[in-house]
Design a protein around this motif. Structure first.
Motif, mmCIF file in Angstrom:
data_model
loop_
_atom_site.group_PDB
_atom_site.id
_atom_site.type_symbol
_atom_site.label_atom_id
_atom_site.label_comp_id
_atom_site.label_asym_id
_atom_site.label_seq_id
_atom_site.Cartn_x
_atom_site.Cartn_y
_atom_site.Cartn_z
ATOM 1 N N GLU A 183 0.824 -1.207 0.000
ATOM 2 C CA GLU A 183 0.000 0.000 0.000
ATOM 3 C C GLU A 183 0.867 1.269 0.000
ATOM 4 O OE1 GLU A 183 -2.249 -3.283 2.082
ATOM 5 O OE2 GLU A 183 -0.328 -2.286 2.472
ATOM 6 N N THR A 184 1.934 1.262 0.806
ATOM 7 C CA THR A 184 2.802 2.436 0.862
ATOM 8 C C THR A 184 3.506 2.661 -0.467
ATOM 9 O OG1 THR A 184 3.140 2.136 3.237
ATOM 10 C CG2 THR A 184 4.734 3.508 2.084
ATOM 11 N N ASP A 185 3.935 1.590 -1.112
ATOM 12 C CA ASP A 185 4.574 1.720 -2.419
ATOM 13 C C ASP A 185 3.627 2.386 -3.414
ATOM 14 O OD1 ASP A 185 6.996 0.622 -4.206
ATOM 15 O OD2 ASP A 185 5.117 0.297 -5.297
ATOM 16 N N LYS A 231 14.462 1.390 -2.099
ATOM 17 C CA LYS A 231 15.243 1.289 -3.333
ATOM 18 C C LYS A 231 14.438 1.721 -4.553
ATOM 19 C CE LYS A 231 17.497 -2.557 -3.997
ATOM 20 N NZ LYS A 231 17.829 -4.012 -3.972
ATOM 21 N N ARG A 232 13.156 1.419 -4.553
ATOM 22 C CA ARG A 232 12.303 1.741 -5.697
ATOM 23 C C ARG A 232 11.920 3.227 -5.761
ATOM 24 N NH1 ARG A 232 8.563 -2.195 -7.923
ATOM 25 N NH2 ARG A 232 6.847 -0.732 -7.572
ATOM 26 N N ASN A 233 11.727 3.849 -4.593
ATOM 27 C CA ASN A 233 11.013 5.118 -4.577
ATOM 28 C C ASN A 233 11.771 6.328 -4.047
ATOM 29 O OD1 ASN A 233 8.145 4.256 -5.372
ATOM 30 N ND2 ASN A 233 8.620 2.824 -3.708
ATOM 31 N N LEU A 234 12.787 6.149 -3.244
ATOM 32 C CA LEU A 234 13.389 7.293 -2.557
ATOM 33 C C LEU A 234 14.604 7.855 -3.298
ATOM 34 C CD1 LEU A 234 13.273 6.271 1.209
ATOM 35 C CD2 LEU A 234 11.707 7.753 -0.063
ATOM 36 N N PRO A 235 14.788 9.182 -3.239
ATOM 37 C CA PRO A 235 16.062 9.750 -3.717
ATOM 38 C C PRO A 235 17.223 9.123 -2.951
ATOM 39 C CG PRO A 235 14.446 11.487 -3.300
ATOM 40 C CD PRO A 235 13.861 10.216 -2.754
#
Length: 298
Positions: A183-185, A231-235
């Motif tokens: 859900e957060t992703d 790894k997928r979403n953060l700078p």
């Protein structure tokens, strides 16, 4: 592909329910509560996730998949089936042991999406049969008052509504996750694309109180998916900050030696294994999340 840019005077709601076939009585009660809504859904799809489905009410679409695809994979199957129908604008996911106790749930949802075209996700309030909402079921840090709604940065898996145009742009659920943090992703990708995530406590899903007891698989999947989420979403500069803060919290909160061992194995797996496409969110999204009270470092 369905063209979502056309004007729809009233958003049409479709319902998706994922089940493993072990709650036939609860599933039927949920579907009966869906059928009793003042504004009936355009479609109802039930996915048997690696299990045969019981007899379903007339008008409910049954989809059986041969293996358990996890929460993410199963919900993607339901999403694709509703997309094929082409007459659903808002997808509502409901747990198979939940219950809609009010008759105006879909009316409220349609009203919300009709009013705001940039509304991407609406999170329900989850409460047991006594009306109690557990703190971990309030999707924000200040969780003392579950009746305080507003814009948030994540949402509850048990009951929520998703804009189909949003899903078309964000690509749906991260199947690699299987379960936990999916859900957060999805919420982070929606926020980065300019959509709003709303916690609306007047939308109630009654759900049995669940035990906070954890098992090794939960610890492993939680740690692995937490790493993948970062790894997928953060700078890049925020990845070690986010994972460091959650590592510290886990060490403080976890009393089980076996749990910590499983968590460490999952963390290593998350670092080692691929997690799908990396698309770091914009710094403006980070700032917006901070303004909402939950910057993506905790």
């Amino acid at each position: 592909m369905v063209e979502w840019s056309r004007v729809v005077t009233r958003p049409r709601v479709g319902v998706a329910v994922l089940t493993m076939g072990n709650r036939p009585v609860e599933l039927r009660a949920l579907l009966d509560s869906v059928a009793m809504q003042d504004e009936p859904p355009a479609r109802v799809v039930v996915v048997g996730n690696g299990a045969p489905l019981p007899e379903l009410p007339e008008g409910v679409t049954a989809v059986e998949v041969p293996e358990n695809l996890g929460v993410s994979g199963g919900r993607n199957v339901a999403m694709e089936r509703l997309r094929e129908f082409g007459d659903v604008d808002v997808l509502v996911d409901l747990d198979d042991d939940g219950l809609l106790v009010e008759r105006d749930v879909f009316t409220r949802i349609a009203d919300l999406y009709e009013t705001d075209p940039k509304l991407g996700i609406v999170s329900f309030r989850i409460a047991d049969e006594h009306g109690e909402t557990q703190r971990r079921h309030v999707p924000r840090l200040r969780a003392k008052d579950p009746m305080r709604g507003g814009l948030v940065t994540t949402f509850l898996g048990g009951g929520h509504a998703l804009s189909m145009p949003m899903l078309e742009r964000t690509g749906g659920w991260p199947e690699e996750f299987f379960f936990t943090h999916e859900e957060t992703d999805l919420a982070w990708r929606a926020l980065d694309d300019g959509w709003k995530v709303l916690y609306e406590p007047r939308l109630l899903l009654q759900h049995p109180k669940t035990s906070p007891a954890r098992h090794a698989v939960y610890y492993r999947m939680t740690a692995r998916n937490r790493v993948w989420l970062a790894k997928r979403n953060l700078p890049a500069p925020l990845v070690p900050l986010y994972l460091g803060s959650w590592t510290a919290l886990t060490l403080l909160r976890t009393r089980s030696g076996e749990g910590l061992k499983a968590w460490a194995g999952g963390f290593a797996e998350g670092v080692r294994e691929p997690c799908g496409e990396r698309k770091p969110m914009k710094w403006s999204t980070v700032w917006w999340m901070a303004k909402l009270g939950r910057p993506p470092v905790i």
